[in-house]
Scaffold this motif. Structure first.
Motif, PDB file in Angstrom:
ATOM      1  N   ARG A 119       0.803  -1.223   0.000  1.00 43.84           N
ATOM      2  CA  ARG A 119       0.000   0.000   0.000  1.00 43.84           C
ATOM      3  C   ARG A 119       0.838   1.277   0.000  1.00 43.84           C
ATOM      4  NH1 ARG A 119      -5.055  -1.351   0.193  1.00 43.84           N
ATOM      5  NH2 ARG A 119      -5.330  -3.496   0.828  1.00 43.84           N
ATOM      6  N   ARG A 123       3.293   1.874  -1.654  1.00 48.48           N
ATOM      7  CA  ARG A 123       3.608   2.221  -3.046  1.00 48.48           C
ATOM      8  C   ARG A 123       2.428   2.955  -3.697  1.00 48.48           C
ATOM      9  NH1 ARG A 123       7.501  -1.962  -6.070  1.00 48.48           N
ATOM     10  NH2 ARG A 123       9.203  -1.754  -4.594  1.00 48.48           N
ATOM     11  N   LEU A 124       1.221   2.526  -3.350  1.00 50.01           N
ATOM     12  CA  LEU A 124       0.036   3.201  -3.876  1.00 50.01           C
ATOM     13  C   LEU A 124       0.026   4.661  -3.398  1.00 50.01           C
ATOM     14  CD1 LEU A 124      -2.604   2.654  -5.488  1.00 50.01           C
ATOM     15  CD2 LEU A 124      -3.723   2.471  -3.267  1.00 50.01           C
ATOM     16  N   GLU A 125       0.371   4.811  -2.090  1.00 57.94           N
ATOM     17  CA  GLU A 125       0.394   6.189  -1.557  1.00 57.94           C
ATOM     18  C   GLU A 125       1.412   7.035  -2.308  1.00 57.94           C
ATOM     19  OE1 GLU A 125      -1.962   7.006   0.392  1.00 57.94           O
ATOM     20  OE2 GLU A 125      -2.538   4.878   0.385  1.00 57.94           O
ATOM     21  N   LEU A 126       2.581   6.432  -2.602  1.00 55.49           N
ATOM     22  CA  LEU A 126       3.626   7.139  -3.340  1.00 55.49           C
ATOM     23  C   LEU A 126       3.120   7.534  -4.730  1.00 55.49           C
ATOM     24  CD1 LEU A 126       6.443   7.810  -2.357  1.00 55.49           C
ATOM     25  CD2 LEU A 126       7.312   5.901  -3.715  1.00 55.49           C
ATOM     26  N   LEU A 127       2.431   6.583  -5.376  1.00 56.23           N
ATOM     27  CA  LEU A 127       1.861   6.858  -6.702  1.00 56.23           C
ATOM     28  C   LEU A 127       0.903   8.040  -6.623  1.00 56.23           C
ATOM     29  CD1 LEU A 127       1.522   5.852  -9.701  1.00 56.23           C
ATOM     30  CD2 LEU A 127      -0.498   4.630  -8.896  1.00 56.23           C
ATOM     31  N   TRP A 128       0.098   8.056  -5.587  1.00 62.09           N
ATOM     32  CA  TRP A 128      -0.862   9.145  -5.410  1.00 62.09           C
ATOM     33  C   TRP A 128      -0.152  10.491  -5.261  1.00 62.09           C
ATOM     34  CZ3 TRP A 128      -4.892  11.610  -6.340  1.00 62.09           C
ATOM     35  CH2 TRP A 128      -5.344  12.652  -5.533  1.00 62.09           C
ATOM     36  N   ILE A 143       0.965  11.652  -8.598  1.00 61.86           N
ATOM     37  CA  ILE A 143      -0.172  12.181  -9.364  1.00 61.86           C
ATOM     38  C   ILE A 143      -0.558  13.572  -8.861  1.00 61.86           C
ATOM     39  CG2 ILE A 143      -2.633  11.846  -9.860  1.00 61.86           C
ATOM     40  CD1 ILE A 143      -2.094   8.823  -9.815  1.00 61.86           C
ATOM     41  N   ALA A 144      -0.611  13.715  -7.528  1.00 61.74           N
ATOM     42  CA  ALA A 144      -1.006  15.005  -6.950  1.00 61.74           C
ATOM     43  C   ALA A 144       0.002  16.086  -7.309  1.00 61.74           C
ATOM     44  CB  ALA A 144      -1.122  14.873  -5.425  1.00 61.74           C
ATOM     45  N   THR A 174       1.887  16.157  -9.965  1.00 60.96           N
ATOM     46  CA  THR A 174       1.685  16.478 -11.379  1.00 60.96           C
ATOM     47  C   THR A 174       0.530  17.464 -11.539  1.00 60.96           C
ATOM     48  OG1 THR A 174       2.367  14.225 -11.847  1.00 60.96           O
ATOM     49  CG2 THR A 174       1.403  15.463 -13.666  1.00 60.96           C
ATOM     50  N   GLY A 175      -0.561  17.183 -10.823  1.00 63.39           N
ATOM     51  CA  GLY A 175      -1.718  18.074 -10.873  1.00 63.39           C
ATOM     52  C   GLY A 175      -1.370  19.465 -10.396  1.00 63.39           C
ATOM     53  N   PHE A 195       4.852  -1.181 -10.286  1.00 67.82           N
ATOM     54  CA  PHE A 195       5.259  -0.480  -9.065  1.00 67.82           C
ATOM     55  C   PHE A 195       4.317  -0.824  -7.913  1.00 67.82           C
ATOM     56  CE2 PHE A 195       5.065   3.383  -6.384  1.00 67.82           C
ATOM     57  CZ  PHE A 195       6.389   3.443  -5.978  1.00 67.82           C
ATOM     58  N   CYS A 196       3.016  -0.720  -8.200  1.00 64.93           N
ATOM     59  CA  CYS A 196       2.042  -0.981  -7.150  1.00 64.93           C
ATOM     60  C   CYS A 196       1.936  -2.479  -6.826  1.00 64.93           C
ATOM     61  CB  CYS A 196       0.674  -0.451  -7.540  1.00 64.93           C
ATOM     62  SG  CYS A 196       0.651   1.341  -7.538  1.00 64.93           S
ATOM     63  N   MET A 221      -8.464  15.641 -10.448  1.00 60.49           N
ATOM     64  CA  MET A 221      -7.769  15.199  -9.241  1.00 60.49           C
ATOM     65  C   MET A 221      -8.735  14.442  -8.322  1.00 60.49           C
ATOM     66  SD  MET A 221      -4.939  16.035 -10.232  1.00 60.49           S
ATOM     67  CE  MET A 221      -3.951  15.369  -8.921  1.00 60.49           C
ATOM     68  N   VAL A 238      -7.689   6.026  -6.622  1.00 55.71           N
ATOM     69  CA  VAL A 238      -6.665   5.566  -5.671  1.00 55.71           C
ATOM     70  C   VAL A 238      -7.347   5.049  -4.406  1.00 55.71           C
ATOM     71  CG1 VAL A 238      -4.768   6.333  -4.192  1.00 55.71           C
ATOM     72  CG2 VAL A 238      -4.853   7.044  -6.590  1.00 55.71           C
ATOM     73  N   TYR A 288      -7.275  -4.047  -6.736  1.00 55.17           N
ATOM     74  CA  TYR A 288      -6.241  -3.073  -6.372  1.00 55.17           C
ATOM     75  C   TYR A 288      -5.378  -2.739  -7.580  1.00 55.17           C
ATOM     76  CZ  TYR A 288      -1.624  -1.781  -4.474  1.00 55.17           C
ATOM     77  OH  TYR A 288      -0.420  -1.196  -4.220  1.00 55.17           O
TER      78      TYR A 288
END
Lengths: 619, 444
Positions: free
Chosen positions: A8, A10-15, A18-19, A21-22, B174-175, B362, B369, B381
């Motif tokens: 998880r 990693r998902l937070e890192l991905l987010w 994305i944020a 970038t926005g 990655f995920c 966003m 997410v 997921y």
């Protein structure tokens, strides 16, 4: 609840990626739309609008009583704005035929131009600078064929043509340097600017702000609609002190002399205001604005740039004698009735100095000495007065220094005397004094300086700073600029000396060398001069002033005719014409000329007879 | 068991509202942007049909269990390959791309559909290989699965869509917990491949008269398949061998496969980059030129980007008002209802509109997410992670292009740009996300 094992963090890192970038995109949008909005607004506006410019009228130039010297003529420009839709395609051919007849151009080429305009839906300029008569015929087309539009533009026009051309200057295309300087001020690339004289000096005041028709176009340049008509703003008007009649008389008279080269300057002795500033050869400023590019090229190539009236430095010769006389009389070294002997020559230091009259004037005193311009008399008077006194007086009269008239290329001339010599560590000899006494030697003056001398002789010593501006009437509502007279120097001499000098100057015109300038009913004074010129024939000079009886003089004149010969014969008649014009009197010579011309026209054609030159012309 | 009764309560209404708002804003922008085209009514018709279709698909997808896609993974993969082959065989060509399938009066663009299907297939693969997640074989298998799809899309040719696969796959790997070093290699491979034409164009435009033997000339020589390229590859191998010998001699604790992987990746990416460089069409080359030197050719390739920036910038804070943008209405802005619709929106609705759209995006991404976070299984997921990466990258690429931060790529802005199949597919894929979220409690 979630028993599946997933990374998880990693998902937070991905987010977060994305944020971020926005956020980055948001900042960029803020930069473009909020910070740099002005720049992009302008770019969008440039994209969408196209202007058919209209040249604004330049400020007018008037003479002292409101006669326009430089004005504007409506020039008609024919444009074609294709109307949106309709049956214009078949109208193009007759329209092209009609236009080719009016404009004298190839009908097929015109039709192609029109067709391209219709196809691309863009406006075209068909013809520029159309003459007024073409306008009336073309305006009829406007009612028949939709899309044909006549727009009015202002074009500089000089109603008198060859008139005060060195003073007024002319208009022309900008040089690359001028373009760099004027571009930020909103000049168009095809704009004309003042290239010389007042047009150049007052470019800022005279130039107006151009208007135009602003149209919306799309990406293909197709016309969508007319957005607005931008009105032009006229330039500021300038009122000169020039008297158009005097100027015209001066221009014509100098041009008609044998050499056709010279200058005539007239000023008002009461204020120093310039009434005429003529330099020949001159040019027609209208020729620079011709629609024929060949004519413009030729005119530019033949342009006589030299303004003789301010840039020409000549030896004054005998017109310097009044200053010598004044110096001698006011110092008390010479009395008006002191007699001198003129055998036709004068011997000094083993050298012989000639009088122009080789037979000699015999016994001679002040009045006759000046009236007949006896050199031997002035040799002796000059020696008595002393070169230093003459130099001081000449300097007080403004010689040897520029008058600072706001025109390009003014020369200061050259004054020489003991003091000047001392500065350059050279000796002074009696021979120099003799040369100075008759206005020869190293002495040089400009016609403008001599006009100011003539004015000072008439008004008893006030040397004005010459000016030609009366007032500037600003277009933007600023209060007018009004020129005030400015005194440059004062020549101090006893009243009796002035009386003697003025009486002698009147005698010159009434019965001396300057009778050519005599005007019955007016009090005219003057002095002729014939300056020796090492490069050719003598230069003819005449300085003069004139007044109605009982009034102060209202005109002072200096005339110089290059290689003209005798001042009395050549230069004095020019001054006379100027005086007549100043006082509004008819010119008998002009009438005689008209009558002669009429007779010649009536009679059978024959070779013009050479009239004998007037006999016995002294200095 | 409650089948549908409780579903409504579990649907992510924030997500649905954000998606609906985006679609509504897109419709509005499209109405304005397309108004100058002569096909306006046809475009409107198609758009509203696609909108209806998409809404139905979205609703249906929310209702069906997403796990069916995992169960039928082979089938999903088959469909992806089938439609892409079909488009190459019987597809219609438009503007040099064989990208449309026509049937029963409808035309359908399968590339984006295949992209979503690839996400589903990869999610299944990565789910099944959860234990070997850190293994290099997982990465290679994922690439092997995606490669045929990408290859078929490249055959159309549609470089831009194929390009979007890379961040999507990287995000999923990655995920899924792949080894970061492996990901770095994969990512590095992609970046290096793309940088070859970029560096080539840079050297070509910035140093046109470089002397022989200088660096730019060497770069240009290397970028053309020839002796220089071979020499660089050989040098890379030799250098790596030398480094390996050095490392063993110095007894450094470095993994030996590093000395194989690095030169292979470097020379491999160089070779594919060179191949790509040779394949580029002139308009694609001009996109690189426009990105590297935007002011060299204002009327040419850079024109689009400059006009787009002018459109967005001139919109200001509040915009010029719908239907009132001069840049778009007078035709200065190219592709105004498709790829550059964001610029049209920026001009007419200003910073207010653009920041609102960006904000809605966003929100959508945040909810994807969140769906991933709360998914009841690893498959869900991974699907959400893949779709989040995909949408984020496509959005960033499109908006970045409009504001001049990214090179021009011919990809539409999801949910906003005009394009029937794109809208339908995007709504369908977002329906899957909503479904995953709605079934987050493993009860159904």
């Amino acid at each position: 609840m979630n028993q599946v094992s997933v990374p998880r963090e990693r998902l937070e890192l991905l987010w977060w990626v994305i944020a971020a970038t926005g956020a980055l995109l948001g900042l960029r949008l803020f930069q473009l739309q909020v910070l740099d909005v002005v720049e992009y607004r302008l770019a969008a506006e440039r994209n969408r609008s196209q202007i058919i410019p209209q040249t604004a009228p330049r400020g007018r130039i008037y003479d002292g009583i409101g006669v326009p010297l430089a004005t504007n003529q409506p020039a008609f420009t024919l444009i074609f704005i294709p109307p949106g839709e309709g049956h214009i395609q078949q109208d193009l051919e007759p329209l092209a035929r009609e236009l080719s007849r009016q404009l004298g151009r190839d009908p097929i080429a015109l039709q192609e131009t029109l067709q391209t305009a219709v196809r691309e839906e863009s406006a075209v300029r068909l013809a520029e600078n159309l003459p007024t008569r073409a306008m009336f015929q073309l305006s009829e087309l406007k009612t028949i064929y939709p899309g044909v539009e006549l727009i009015v533009e202002a074009r500089r026009y000089y109603p008198y043509g060859r008139f005060a051309s060195h003073l007024l200057g002319f208009m022309g295309k900008m040089s690359p340097r001028e373009w760099r300087e004027l571009k930020p001020k909103g000049y168009r690339a095809d704009a004309r600017v003042g290239k010389m004289g007042l047009e150049k000096t007052f470019e800022t005041e005279l130039s107006g702000r151009d208007g135009g028709i602003r149209m919306e176009v799309d990406a293909q340049g197709r016309l969508k609609r007319v957005l607005e008509t931008i009105p032009w703003e006229t330039g500021s008007n300038i009122h000169l002190t020039i008297d158009a009649a005097v100027q015209k008389a001066a221009d014509d008279a100098v041009r008609k002399t044998a050499s056709g080269r010279g200058a005539a300057v007239a000023v008002d002795p009461r204020t120093g205001a310039i009434l005429a500033l003529s330099s020949q050869p001159d040019f027609d400023p209208n020729a620079f604005l011709s629609t024929d590019p060949e004519e413009v090229k030729r005119t530019v190539a033949e342009l006589p740039e030299f303004n003789n009236a301010i840039s020409g430095a000549y030896p004054p010769g005998s017109i310097f004698k009044p200053i010598v006389g004044l110096a001698a009389l006011s110092g008390g070294r010479v009395k008006p009735d002191d007699d001198f002997w003129c055998p036709g020559y004068y011997e000094s230091g083993g050298r012989i100095f000639q009088c122009w009259e080789h037979k000699g004037h015999k016994r001679i005193s002040w009045l006759m000495g000046l009236a007949h311009s006896c050199d031997v008399y002035f040799y002796q008077v000059g020696l008595k007065a002393g070169a230093a006194a003459i130099e001081t007086f000449a300097r007080d009269f403004g010689l040897g220094a520029a008058t600072q008239i706001p025109l390009k290329g003014e020369k200061s001339g050259h004054l020489f005397g003991p003091e000047t010599r001392r500065k350059s560590k050279k000796g002074w000899y009696d021979g120099d004094t003799l040369n100075l006494s008759i206005g020869q030697g190293e002495l040089t003056v400009t016609p403008l300086q001599m006009a100011m001398v003539a004015a000072a002789l008439s008004n008893r010593g006030t040397v004005w700073r010459p000016h030609y501006t009366q007032k500037i009437v600003y277009a933007d509502g600023r209060p007018d600029y009004v020129q005030k007279p400015e005194r440059m120097s004062l020549v101090r001499a006893p009243g009796a000396a002035w009386d003697q000098v003025q009486e002698a100057l009147q005698l010159v015109v009434s019965s001396g060398t300057g009778v050519g300038a005599r005007v019955p009913g007016l009090l005219v004074a003057g002095k002729t001069g014939t300056a020796q010129n090492p490069h050719g024939d003598d230069h003819a000079w005449f300085i003069s002033y004139a007044a109605r009886r009982g009034e102060p003089a209202s005109i002072a004149i200096a005339v110089l005719i290059e290689n003209g010969g005798h001042g009395g014969a050549v230069a004095a008649p020019v001054a006379k014409k100027m005086i007549l014009a100043r006082f509004g009197l008819p010119d008998p010579d002009a009438e005689r000329e008209v009558r002669t011309a009429a007779r010649a026209a009536l009679a059978a054609p024959r070779l013009p007879s050479l009239r004998p030159a007037p006999a016995g012309t002294p200095h | 068991m409650r089948m549908h009764s409780g579903l409504g309560g579990r649907v992510d209404w924030t997500f649905v509202a954000a998606v609906a708002s985006l679609v509504a804003a897109g419709t509005l922008a499209m109405l304005s942007a397309a108004s100058t085209t002569i096909y306006y009514s046809a475009i409107l018709q198609k758009h509203f049909i696609a909108l209806t279709l998409g809404a139905i698909l979205f609703t249906l997808t929310v209702a069906f269990n997403y796990q069916i896609f995992q169960d039928q993974s082979k089938c999903v993969y088959g469909v992806a390959l089938f439609i892409l082959i079909a488009v190459l065989v019987v597809g219609t060509t438009s503007r040099g791309h064989r990208a449309w399938l026509r049937f029963a009066g409808f035309s359908f663009q399968p590339a984006e559909f295949a992209r979503v299907l690839t996400v589903l297939v990869l999610a299944d693969l990565l789910d099944r290989r959860a234990r070997q997640a850190r293994d290099v074989s997982t990465v290679l298998m994922a690439l092997a699965v995606a490669a045929p799809v990408m290859f078929l899309i490249l055959k159309q040719p549609d470089y831009s869509t194929a390009l979007t696969f890379l961040p999507m796959i990287t995000g999923m790997l990655f995920c899924a917990g792949a080894d970061l070093f492996h990901l770095l290699l994969v990512f590095g491979y992609g970046v290096l491949t793309l940088s070859v034409p970029l560096v080539y164009t840079f050297c070509q435009t910035r140093f046109p008269g470089a002397a022989a033997g200088s660096l730019p000339v060497l770069v240009l020589a290397t970028s053309k398949m020839g002796w220089a390229t071979l020499a660089v590859v050989v040098c890379l191998g030799a250098l790596s061998a030398m480094a390996w010998r050095m490392a063993t001699w110095m007894r450094l604790q470095v993994k030996p496969h590093l000395f194989l992987a690095v030169p292979v990746i470097l020379s491999g990416s160089l070779l594919t980059g060179v191949a790509l460089n040779r394949q580029l069409k002139s308009y694609q080359r001009n996109r690189f030129v426009a990105f590297v030197a935007p002011h060299t050719d204002v009327q040419g390739a850079a024109y689009n980007v400059i006009q787009s920036k002018v459109a967005i910038g001139s919109g200001g804070a509040w915009g010029k008002g719908l239907f009132s943008g001069t840049q778009s209405k007078l035709g200065f802005l190219p592709e105004r209802h498709t790829d550059f619709i964001f610029a049209n929106l920026g001009e007419e609705m200003g910073f207010l509109g653009t920041s609102l759209i960006l904000g809605l995006y966003m929100v959508v991404l945040w909810r994807i997410v969140t769906a991933a976070r709360q998914a009841r299984d690893r498959y869900g997921y991974l699907v959400c992670a893949g779709l989040a990466s995909m949408f984020a990258f496509v959005m960033a690429l499109n908006i970045g292009m409009c504001v001049g931060l990214m090179p021009v790529a011919g990809i539409p802005l999801p949910l906003i740009s005009y394009g029937g199949s794109s809208l339908v597919i995007n709504l369908w894929s977002l329906g899957i996300v909503a479904n995953i979220y709605a079934r987050r409690y493993a009860l159904l």
